[in-house]
Design an enzyme around this catalytic site. Structure first.
Site, PDB file in Angstrom:
ATOM      1  N   PHE A  99       1.104  -1.622  -0.462  1.00  0.00           N
ATOM      2  CA  PHE A  99       0.356  -0.242   0.379  1.00  0.00           C
ATOM      3  C   PHE A  99       0.823   0.739  -0.533  1.00  0.00           C
ATOM      4  O   PHE A  99       1.383   1.332   0.482  1.00  0.00           O
ATOM      5  CB  PHE A  99      -1.177  -0.164   1.553  1.00  0.00           C
ATOM      6  CG  PHE A  99      -2.740   0.961   1.323  1.00  0.00           C
ATOM      7  CD1 PHE A  99      -3.352   0.054   0.697  1.00  0.00           C
ATOM      8  CD2 PHE A  99      -2.130   1.936   1.207  1.00  0.00           C
ATOM      9  CE1 PHE A  99      -4.510   0.552   0.614  1.00  0.00           C
ATOM     10  CE2 PHE A  99      -3.417   2.968   1.635  1.00  0.00           C
ATOM     11  CZ  PHE A  99      -4.604   2.125   1.244  1.00  0.00           C
ATOM     12  N   HIS A 148      -9.624   4.729   9.707  1.00  0.00           N
ATOM     13  CA  HIS A 148      -8.980   3.315   9.194  1.00  0.00           C
ATOM     14  C   HIS A 148      -7.601   3.803   9.883  1.00  0.00           C
ATOM     15  O   HIS A 148      -6.755   2.957  10.116  1.00  0.00           O
ATOM     16  CB  HIS A 148      -9.387   3.366   7.388  1.00  0.00           C
ATOM     17  CG  HIS A 148      -8.763   1.941   7.176  1.00  0.00           C
ATOM     18  ND1 HIS A 148      -9.947   0.882   7.474  1.00  0.00           N
ATOM     19  CD2 HIS A 148      -8.252   1.659   6.296  1.00  0.00           C
ATOM     20  CE1 HIS A 148      -9.280  -0.455   6.407  1.00  0.00           C
ATOM     21  NE2 HIS A 148      -8.267   0.166   6.012  1.00  0.00           N
ATOM     22  N   ALA A 162       0.159  -2.243   5.478  1.00  0.00           N
ATOM     23  CA  ALA A 162       0.521  -2.181   7.047  1.00  0.00           C
ATOM     24  C   ALA A 162       0.075  -3.402   7.974  1.00  0.00           C
ATOM     25  O   ALA A 162       0.687  -3.936   8.749  1.00  0.00           O
ATOM     26  CB  ALA A 162       1.068  -1.054   7.141  1.00  0.00           C
ATOM     27  N   PHE A 163      -1.446  -3.123   7.665  1.00  0.00           N
ATOM     28  CA  PHE A 163      -1.696  -4.215   8.723  1.00  0.00           C
ATOM     29  C   PHE A 163      -1.472  -5.775   8.955  1.00  0.00           C
ATOM     30  O   PHE A 163      -1.764  -6.677   9.294  1.00  0.00           O
ATOM     31  CB  PHE A 163      -3.363  -4.004   8.352  1.00  0.00           C
ATOM     32  CG  PHE A 163      -4.026  -4.830   9.291  1.00  0.00           C
ATOM     33  CD1 PHE A 163      -4.684  -3.547  10.100  1.00  0.00           C
ATOM     34  CD2 PHE A 163      -4.802  -6.253   8.660  1.00  0.00           C
ATOM     35  CE1 PHE A 163      -6.049  -4.731  11.672  1.00  0.00           C
ATOM     36  CE2 PHE A 163      -5.815  -6.925  10.109  1.00  0.00           C
ATOM     37  CZ  PHE A 163      -6.614  -5.778  10.808  1.00  0.00           C
ATOM     38  N   VAL A 184       1.557   4.745   5.872  1.00  0.00           N
ATOM     39  CA  VAL A 184       0.265   4.794   6.626  1.00  0.00           C
ATOM     40  C   VAL A 184      -0.147   6.326   6.213  1.00  0.00           C
ATOM     41  O   VAL A 184       0.746   6.938   7.309  1.00  0.00           O
ATOM     42  CB  VAL A 184      -0.456   4.083   7.960  1.00  0.00           C
ATOM     43  CG1 VAL A 184      -1.854   4.178   7.964  1.00  0.00           C
ATOM     44  CG2 VAL A 184       0.100   2.582   8.155  1.00  0.00           C
ATOM     45  N   ILE A 185      -0.915   6.368   5.467  1.00  0.00           N
ATOM     46  CA  ILE A 185      -0.772   8.048   5.384  1.00  0.00           C
ATOM     47  C   ILE A 185      -3.121   8.627   6.468  1.00  0.00           C
ATOM     48  O   ILE A 185      -3.719   7.616   5.072  1.00  0.00           O
ATOM     49  CB  ILE A 185      -0.232   9.042   3.660  1.00  0.00           C
ATOM     50  CG1 ILE A 185       0.410   8.421   3.593  1.00  0.00           C
ATOM     51  CG2 ILE A 185      -1.253  10.146   3.775  1.00  0.00           C
ATOM     52  CD1 ILE A 185       0.611   8.169   2.126  1.00  0.00           C
ATOM     53  N   ARG A 226       9.956  11.959   4.382  1.00  0.00           N
ATOM     54  CA  ARG A 226      10.667  10.597   5.166  1.00  0.00           C
ATOM     55  C   ARG A 226      10.952   9.438   4.755  1.00  0.00           C
ATOM     56  O   ARG A 226      11.823   8.356   4.838  1.00  0.00           O
ATOM     57  CB  ARG A 226       9.879  10.110   6.484  1.00  0.00           C
ATOM     58  CG  ARG A 226       9.315  11.144   7.584  1.00  0.00           C
ATOM     59  CD  ARG A 226       7.671  11.279   8.115  1.00  0.00           C
ATOM     60  NE  ARG A 226       8.494  12.353   8.812  1.00  0.00           N
ATOM     61  CZ  ARG A 226       7.130  13.533   8.449  1.00  0.00           C
ATOM     62  NH1 ARG A 226       7.377  14.143   7.655  1.00  0.00           N
ATOM     63  NH2 ARG A 226       7.084  14.321   9.586  1.00  0.00           N
TER      64      ARG A 226
HETATM   65  N1  INI Z   1      -2.562   0.282   4.086  1.00  0.00           N
HETATM   66  C1  INI Z   1      -1.638   1.063   4.406  1.00  0.00           C
HETATM   67  O1  INI Z   1      -0.382   0.154   4.518  1.00  0.00           O
HETATM   68  N2  INI Z   1      -0.961   1.928   4.062  1.00  0.00           N
HETATM   69  C2  INI Z   1      -2.050   2.702   5.014  1.00  0.00           C
HETATM   70  O2  INI Z   1      -2.451   3.811   4.299  1.00  0.00           O
HETATM   71  C3  INI Z   1      -3.509   2.367   4.546  1.00  0.00           C
HETATM   72  N3  INI Z   1      -4.932   2.944   4.385  1.00  0.00           N
HETATM   73  O3  INI Z   1      -4.581   4.526   4.176  1.00  0.00           O
HETATM   74  O4  INI Z   1      -6.012   2.109   4.086  1.00  0.00           O
HETATM   75  C4  INI Z   1      -3.920   1.002   4.449  1.00  0.00           C
HETATM   76  N4  INI Z   1      -4.797  -0.546   4.622  1.00  0.00           N
HETATM   77  C5  INI Z   1      -4.790  -1.112   4.459  1.00  0.00           C
HETATM   78  C6  INI Z   1      -4.602  -1.738   5.427  1.00  0.00           C
HETATM   79  O5  INI Z   1      -3.806  -2.339   5.921  1.00  0.00           O
HETATM   80  C7  INI Z   1      -5.095  -3.191   4.853  1.00  0.00           C
HETATM   81  O6  INI Z   1      -3.816  -4.279   4.731  1.00  0.00           O
HETATM   82  C8  INI Z   1      -6.567  -3.697   4.387  1.00  0.00           C
HETATM   83  O7  INI Z   1      -7.426  -3.093   5.318  1.00  0.00           O
HETATM   84  C9  INI Z   1      -6.166  -5.322   4.295  1.00  0.00           C
HETATM   85  O8  INI Z   1      -6.218  -6.205   5.993  1.00  0.00           O
END
Ligand code: INI
Length: 152
Positions: free
Chosen positions: A22, A87, A56-57, A80-81, A126
Site C-alpha cells: 500500500f 481507518h 501495514a495491517f 500509513v497516510i 521521510r
Molecule cells: N495500508 C497501508 O499500509 N497504508 C495505508 O495508508 C492504508 N490505508 O490508508 O488504508 C492501508 N490500508 C490497508 C490495510 O493495511 C490492509 O492491507 C487492509 O485493510 C486489508 O487487511
C-alpha cells in the site's frame, strides 16, 4: 558504570525485510534505503530477503513468521497516510502493537519502520528526501539490536 554499546557490524547477520505494498511508490524508497544501509553496514546481499504484504495491517503476521525462521532481525516497512477516514488509526495501532509483539514473542528484534503521516508530502519527506529515509534508520536499528541480542 557498565555501559553497553554495540558497534554496528552487519557482517554475518541475516535480515528479513517485510514491506507493505500500500502506497508502494513511497515504500519502495524505504526498501531501497533499508537495503542500502544494510549493505553499507556489511550485511551480505544474499543474507537479506524481502517479502511484500498487502498493507501495514498485515506486517505483524509475516514479521512474526520471518522472525521465527532463524534470521537475526526483521525490518517492517510501510506508509500509513491519514486521509479522511478513521481507518488510519486502526491500521497504525494494529501495525505498531503487532510488530512490537512479534519481537517480544520471538526474542528477535522486529523493527518498526512504518511511516504514519497526515499527508503524502510528509511521507515523501521521510522516504529519501529532506527528512532522511526511515528505511535507512530502521536498518541501522536492526543491526544495532541484532548485535545487542547476540551479545546477550
Ligand atoms: N495500508 C497501508 O499500509 N497504508 C495505508 O495508508 C492504508 N490505508 O490508508 O488504508 C492501508 N490500508 C490497508 C490495510 O493495511 C490492509 O492491507 C487492509 O485493510 C486489508 O487487511
Amino acid at each position: 558504570m557498565i555501559e553497553r554499546h554495540n558497534t554496528l557490524h552487519g557482517s554475518g547477520l541475516r535480515v528479513s525485510i517485510v514491506a507493505a505494498r500500500f502506497n508502494d511508490a513511497i515504500v519502495r524508497e524505504l526498501v531501497y534505503g533499508a537495503h542500502d544501509m544494510l549493505m553499507r553496514l556489511g550485511v551480505g546481499d544474499d543474507d537479506i530477503d524481502l517479502t511484500w504484504v498487502p498493507g501495514a495491517f498485515e506486517l505483524p503476521m509475516v514479521a512474526k513468521l520471518r522472525a521465527g525462521s532463524g534470521v537475526d532481525a526483521v525490518i517492517c516497512l510501510g506508509a500509513v497516510i491519514r486521509g479522511a477516514t478513521p481507518h488510519f488509526d486502526y491500521v497504525c495501532s494494529q501495525a505498531a502493537s503487532g510488530i512490537a509483539a512479534a519481537g517480544i514473542d520471538t526474542g528477535v528484534p522486529v523493527i518498526f519502520g512504518v511511516l504514519t503521516t497526515d499527508t503524502i508530502d510528509q511521507a515523501v519527506e521521510r522516504a529519501g528526501t529532506k527528512s532522511g529515509n526511515k528505511g535507512s534508520d530502521a536498518a541501522l536499528a536492526a543491526v544495532e539490536m541484532a548485535g545487542l541480542i547476540t551479545q546477550g
